[in-house]
Write a protein that holds these residues in place. Structure first.
Motif, mmCIF file in Angstrom:
data_model
loop_
_atom_site.group_PDB
_atom_site.id
_atom_site.type_symbol
_atom_site.label_atom_id
_atom_site.label_comp_id
_atom_site.label_asym_id
_atom_site.label_seq_id
_atom_site.Cartn_x
_atom_site.Cartn_y
_atom_site.Cartn_z
ATOM 1 N N ALA A 225 32.810 -59.785 19.526
ATOM 2 C CA ALA A 225 33.800 -60.617 18.859
ATOM 3 C C ALA A 225 33.932 -61.956 19.579
ATOM 4 C CB ALA A 225 35.156 -59.915 18.847
ATOM 5 N N GLY B 281 39.770 -58.837 17.085
ATOM 6 C CA GLY B 281 38.805 -57.747 17.080
ATOM 7 C C GLY B 281 39.200 -56.665 18.064
ATOM 8 N N GLU C 183 33.663 -56.657 17.070
ATOM 9 C CA GLU C 183 34.309 -56.923 15.790
ATOM 10 C C GLU C 183 34.465 -55.658 14.960
ATOM 11 O OE1 GLU C 183 31.832 -59.880 14.073
ATOM 12 O OE2 GLU C 183 32.759 -61.543 15.152
#
Length: 424
Positions: free
Chosen positions: A7, A185, A237
């Motif tokens: 992320a 995330g 993510e």
């Protein structure tokens, strides 16, 4: 299993405002605390800047940081006095006008009449005036509310400089709002604490492990007073189960590399670890402190719940107190001196008796800058730990300034007691 990608959380800049920060009159603890909390929430602080109470400098900092980050957090300059210029500046910066915020005014009236028991002055009433272009973030711990602004796809949040008030607004409003708005995330951390090994030696020992880490897991070294905390951070993510399970696998593997120097595999301090051990055993401890002047007991009593396992301390700074309260014999001072193995051994016996406790620490030393001799230079410290049956002693030779010598003594004494408890 699906591979996850790392992320990329929104960048954050922190601006702290106040002349007192620039001249060192007040230490900036706000930005450090904010950075820690933001990191735990999944955000990266990319820049921190301190500016004085100068209109041009604050304005320039806002312009510069908005080029670096999507989130700009500001603390300070929101008080009721003339030198607090942040609010009128923000009003102009975001093309707004000051209006009275009724919920804040009601809070101020209740605060002053029911809690502070004094009249609400016009100066304090103006704390409820906010730019009409901001979202107000309530400050339940004080008078100045937080304010959220938006400009050019950037979020600016102004917070009071009083740490207790800032922390309340950050916890209740800012962190949840940023997580919802920017979705950092998945982020997870694992910590372990080591002692008895330097940062460079530790890095050499775990180099193979660090090199083989998956790309979404990073290792950080956090040295502090003779100890090194290791932090594994995983970010992603998607694929939370994979991220967490891989992090746990790597954390377990890391512990095999440092098993002989690991204090604890949690994010807790050495004093908290001692407390945890004593609570598990339903036992107690006390301290007899000469050179540390009560600093060890300060570290302990700063923790909530310490009264369940800490009986107390005797700060035997003078030889007279060592003799009359802890029963150190006068002959000991004559033959070996106050800074000696014999003295701390007798201090330990005395504090175990006086405090009627299971374990104890006794320390005596020369913290400096004066008082040292050729035989016992500044930084010489004797530490004793033990119980009614056994005593362990150790001589340390620190080489720092007075305050750090005290801190190093405290940490090493606590670690000695930790190891003693685990083996007795």
């Amino acid at each position: 299993m699906e591979n996850n990608t790392t992320a990329t959380p929104a960048k954050v800049s922190i601006i702290t405002i106040g002349d007192e920060l620039l001249i060192g009159q007040v230490v900036d603890t706000n930005s450090a605390w904010m950075a820690q909390q933001l990191n735990l929430a999944g955000f990266n602080v990319h820049h921190r800047v301190a500016v004085g109470d100068t209109w041009e400098d604050i304005w320039e900092a806002l312009d510069q940081e908005s080029k670096r980050a999507q989130i700009i957090l500001i603390t300070g300059g929101l008080g009721p006095t003339a030198d607090d210029i942040t609010k009128p500046l923000l009003c102009q910066y975001f093309n707004g006008k000051l209006v009275r915020h009724e919920p804040t005014l009601q809070h101020l009236e209740q605060l002053f009449t029911q809690i502070l028991k004094r009249p609400l002055t016009d100066r304090n009433r103006h704390q409820a005036d906010v730019p009409d272009v901001c979202t107000v973030l309530s400050n339940e711990r004080g008078t100045a509310p937080g304010m959220l602004f938006e400009k050019d796809n950037r979020v600016f949040i102004s917070l009071p400089g009083v740490p207790h008030e800032m922390q309340g607004i950050m916890t209740k409003h800012v962190i949840p709002l940023l997580q919802e708005r920017f979705n950092p995330g998945i982020v997870a951390h694992r910590y372990l604490l080591t002692a008895g090994i330097g940062e460079s030696d530790l890095a050499d020992r775990i180099q193979e492990f660090e090199t083989a880490l998956p790309g979404f897991i990073k290792l950080a070294y956090l040295p502090h007073y003779g100890m090194v905390r290791l932090r594994l951070t995983a970010r992603g993510e998607k694929g939370e189960q994979h991220i967490i399970s891989t992090l746990e696998e790597q954390f377990t593997l890391l512990q095999t590399y440092v098993q002989d120097v690991m204090v604890v595999n949690e994010d807790i301090s050495i004093q908290a670890m001692v407390g945890k051990l004593l609570l598990e055993r339903k036992q107690t401890m006390a301290t007899a402190e000469s050179c540390t002047g009560g600093y060890i007991s300060h570290l302990i009593t700063a923790m909530p719940g310490a009264s369940a396992w800490f009986n107390g301390s005797v700060v035997s700074y003078s030889n007279k107190i060592k003799e009359t309260v802890l029963n150190v014999t006068p002959e000991t001072f004559t033959t070996t001196g106050a800074v000696s193995e014999e003295t701390v051994t007798q201090m330990l016996t005395g504090i175990l008796r006086v405090m009627n406790t299971d374990y104890a620490i006794a320390v005596s030393g020369i913290m400096g800058p004066d008082g040292g001799t050729h035989e016992k230079p500044v930084g010489t410290v004797w530490v004793a730990v033990g119980n009614a049956q056994h005593t362990e002693t150790r001589k340390f030779q620190f080489r720092y300034d007075r305050m750090r010598n005290i801190e190093m003594t405290a940490i090493n004494a606590l670690n000695m007691l930790r190891k003693f408890i685990q083996t007795h």
